[in-house]
Design an enzyme around this catalytic site. Structure first.
Site, mmCIF file in Angstrom:
data_model
loop_
_atom_site.group_PDB
_atom_site.id
_atom_site.type_symbol
_atom_site.label_atom_id
_atom_site.label_comp_id
_atom_site.label_asym_id
_atom_site.label_seq_id
_atom_site.Cartn_x
_atom_site.Cartn_y
_atom_site.Cartn_z
ATOM 1 N N ASP A 189 -2.542 5.013 4.587
ATOM 2 C CA ASP A 189 -3.759 4.337 5.026
ATOM 3 C C ASP A 189 -3.881 4.373 6.557
ATOM 4 O OD1 ASP A 189 -5.941 2.544 3.926
ATOM 5 O OD2 ASP A 189 -5.091 1.187 5.419
ATOM 6 N N GLU B 247 -4.693 9.408 5.928
ATOM 7 C CA GLU B 247 -6.119 9.087 6.073
ATOM 8 C C GLU B 247 -6.491 9.159 7.549
ATOM 9 O OE1 GLU B 247 -9.509 5.713 5.128
ATOM 10 O OE2 GLU B 247 -7.506 5.088 5.728
ATOM 11 N N HIS C 14 -12.757 5.686 -2.542
ATOM 12 C CA HIS C 14 -13.132 4.298 -2.803
ATOM 13 C C HIS C 14 -13.855 3.645 -1.626
ATOM 14 C CE1 HIS C 14 -9.490 4.390 -0.548
ATOM 15 N NE2 HIS C 14 -9.605 3.106 -0.285
ATOM 16 N N ASP C 15 -14.042 4.391 -0.542
ATOM 17 C CA ASP C 15 -14.723 3.844 0.631
ATOM 18 C C ASP C 15 -16.115 4.430 0.833
ATOM 19 O OD1 ASP C 15 -12.496 2.303 1.351
ATOM 20 O OD2 ASP C 15 -11.617 3.945 2.513
ATOM 21 N N ASP D 43 -0.223 4.702 -2.530
ATOM 22 C CA ASP D 43 -0.856 4.388 -1.259
ATOM 23 C C ASP D 43 0.158 3.607 -0.428
ATOM 24 O OD1 ASP D 43 -3.110 3.849 0.540
ATOM 25 O OD2 ASP D 43 -4.345 4.087 -1.251
HETATM 26 C C1 NOJ Z 1 -8.769 2.419 4.545
HETATM 27 C C2 NOJ Z 1 -8.886 2.151 3.085
HETATM 28 O O1 NOJ Z 1 -9.246 3.330 2.430
HETATM 29 C C3 NOJ Z 1 -9.878 1.039 2.919
HETATM 30 O O2 NOJ Z 1 -10.230 0.845 1.576
HETATM 31 C C4 NOJ Z 1 -9.292 -0.201 3.516
HETATM 32 O O3 NOJ Z 1 -10.241 -1.241 3.466
HETATM 33 C C5 NOJ Z 1 -8.889 0.019 4.968
HETATM 34 N N1 NOJ Z 1 -8.216 1.268 5.166
HETATM 35 C C6 NOJ Z 1 -7.950 -1.057 5.443
HETATM 36 O O4 NOJ Z 1 -6.701 -0.917 4.838
#
Ligand code: NOJ
Length: 539
Positions: free
Chosen positions: A201, A263, A329-330, A99
């Site tokens: 990210d 992302e 993970h989000d 990442d």
């Molecule tokens: C996206 C990530 O997937 C998330 O987990 C994170 O909190 C935010 N970006 C900030 O980096």
């Protein structure tokens, strides 16, 4: 036949390192733990492992607040552990994707420590600082994804700095000429080591409006999550961001066969711009894969999903490689969103659509969201916004991997308290138990990944949707020249259906069924489909 890269024909498996395997008894997963589990990972027939951040971090956003881009967090091990993991991964013919978090650093990163030290520090403008508004408040109306304003006032120098996540994640200023070269050097550090690529990210957030104009209110806001209140026309998807991404891609192109997946949460027409421009050799000059998150976000019904797949396929520039994501993970666990029966259907969908699948650890055994007792809640959006914690909190999908029925599911030692709790039912939903059950989700997953790997039509072939004549059913074909063709029929509903697909073929062989019980050749003119059943046919 045309050659495809690993990131096109392969499957990406995302690991949240804190939660995979603890090897040193501190209740938090680590690199040596992941290394111990490589046999298992390989048995899943996946091709690349993406690790959420492993860098030194004060963990205000669990590693997405990076304090040093070129080191390993002692919580996870050291550089020798990383080297050993990388070596073992490569020895197995797998790839390792890290990442990269370039939009913001930790407030403990040395760049920010310098930047905040005085207004005339050479690194001051590496971050986005502004005077207070005339009333002393923040410079504009921008909001943080995690609740509250996107600005924090710093007493020492009397200015605000920008952060769209927690206040310990100050945003870098990519309009300063030295910032991008410094980030590109961080990339080279890992590429020189042999890392196979990056998941980047919030890549679509890396540039902000130079004038910091207020964002307009969003008339379609559902009134729940405050980030939806504004239209993010000055903080997201600015045209200039593509220049940054092109520079990042150029670094990857200095090396052989590396990959960048970005992302990006945007509608198709904007999303596909993140492939960049097609070059003479057929490759593009921005992201190899701009993440396509539609399966995480769409209403789960056959028509909606079919329309979305068809629309995405139609929106892709010629030669751009598609991809699909089922969990991360989000987002809440797919098995909790859809239920166990439809999670099986979703796994068939993910593994048979055209394009690189990314899946999240634990999906292969149908892990569900774990209820988090208040004293364990740690994810910042949940902590900051307790009234909507059940919606925005991400702890439930980040819990320890369920390996077996032993204490803490084999994630850590018995006497240790894991950093997040295990669910009450881990003794009946775990890898060991599912290995023994021939009809388990894990066995379904392995059959799918094995089939995908061995059949060119599924790995890299064409896609065409098919009218199945029932509103609950989504059907499509996958074909490749000179290879077996496949028909996939998915019942998204709770009712059985008898459908006629004789226009495709009179009969076909069932190679995989959601229940792992059905096989043999069936006639397609009166195909009986059970509730929640998905079938993969060889034609
Ligand atoms: C996206 C990530 O997937 C998330 O987990 C994170 O909190 C935010 N970006 C900030 O980096």
């Amino acid at each position: 036949m045309k050659q495809y890269s690993w990131w096109q024909k392969g499957i990406i498996y995302q690991i949240y390192p804190r939660s995979y395997q603890d090897s040193n008894g501190d209740g938090i997963g680590d690199l040596a733990g992941i290394r111990q589990r490589l046999d298992y990972i390989q048995s899943l027939n996946v091709d690349a492992i993406w690790l959420s951040p492993i860098y030194p971090s004060p963990m205000h956003d669990f590693g997405y607040d990076v304090a040093d881009y070129c080191e390993v967090n002692p919580i996870f091990g050291d550089m020798a552990d990383l080297d050993a993991l990388l070596e073992d991964i490569h020895a197995r013919g797998l790839k390792l994707v890290l990442d990269l978090v370039p939009n913001h650093t930790s407030d403990e990163h040395r760049w920010f420590v310098e930047s905040r030290s005085s207004r005339d520090n050479p690194k001051r403008d590496w971050y986005i600082w502004r005077d207070p508004a005339p009333d002393g408040g923040p410079p504009n109306n921008w909001v943080s994804f995690f609740g509250g304003p996107a600005w924090t006032y710093d007493e020492r120098t009397g200015q605000y700095y920008l952060h769209q996540f927690v206040k310990q994640q100050p945003e870098l200023n990519y309009r300063h000429p030295d910032v991008l070269p410094a980030m590109l050097d961080n990339m080279r550090f890992w590429l020189d080591k042999g890392i196979d690529g990056f998941r980047v990210d919030v890549i679509w957030l890396m540039l902000k409006d130079e004038q910091l104009r207020d964002e307009p209110l969003n008339p379609d806001w559902d009134g729940i999550n405050p980030i939806g209140k504004l239209q993010h026309i000055y903080t997201q998807n600015l045209p200039g961001v593509h220049d940054i991404i092109r520079a990042m891609r150029a670094v990857l192109d200095e090396y052989d066969d590396r990959m960048m997946v970005g992302e990006i949460y945007l509608p198709n027409e904007d999303l596909v711009k993140y492939y960049g421009t097609r070059r003479e050799d057929g490759s593009f000059d921005e992201c190899h894969l701009p993440f396509n998150f539609q399966l995480l976000l769409l209403d789960w019904d056959a028509r909606t999903v079919r329309d979305a797949v068809d629309a995405y396929e139609a929106a892709l520039p010629q030669g751009a490689w598609p991809n699909w994501v089922l969990g991360n993970h989000d987002r809440h666990r797919v098995a909790s969103r859809l239920g166990q029966a439809q999670a099986r259907v979703a796994n068939i969908l993910l593994m048979t659509l055209r394009g690189t699948p990314t899946n999240y650890y634990g999906e292969e055994i149908g892990m569900e969201n774990v209820p988090i007792p208040p004293e364990f809640i740690q994810d910042p959006p949940a902590v900051n916004q307790p009234e909507i914690a059940h919606i925005v909190g991400r702890d439930p999908e980040r819990t320890p991997m369920q390996w077996d029925a032993s204490p803490h599911a084999g994630f850590t030692e018995e006497a240790v308290i894991p950093w997040l709790p295990l669910p009450a039912d881990y003794q009946t939903r775990n890898v060991r138990q599912q290995e023994e059950d021939p009809t388990s989700m894990l066995n379904l997953y392995r059959s799918l990944t094995k089939l995908r790997r061995s059949e060119p039509a599924l790995a890299v072939g064409d896609y065409a949707s098919v009218d199945a004549g029932a509103a609950d059913v989504f059907a499509y074909q996958r074909t490749a020249p000179g290879a077996n063709a496949f028909l996939i029929v998915l019942n998204f509903g709770e009712q059985s259906h008898t459908i006629n697909l004789s226009e495709i073929a009179t009969q076909a062989e069932v190679v995989i069924a959601t229940g792992l019980k059905r096989s043999g050749t069936v006639s397609l003119n009166a195909l009986e489909l059970e509730a929640n059943e998905g079938l993969v046919f060889r034609l």
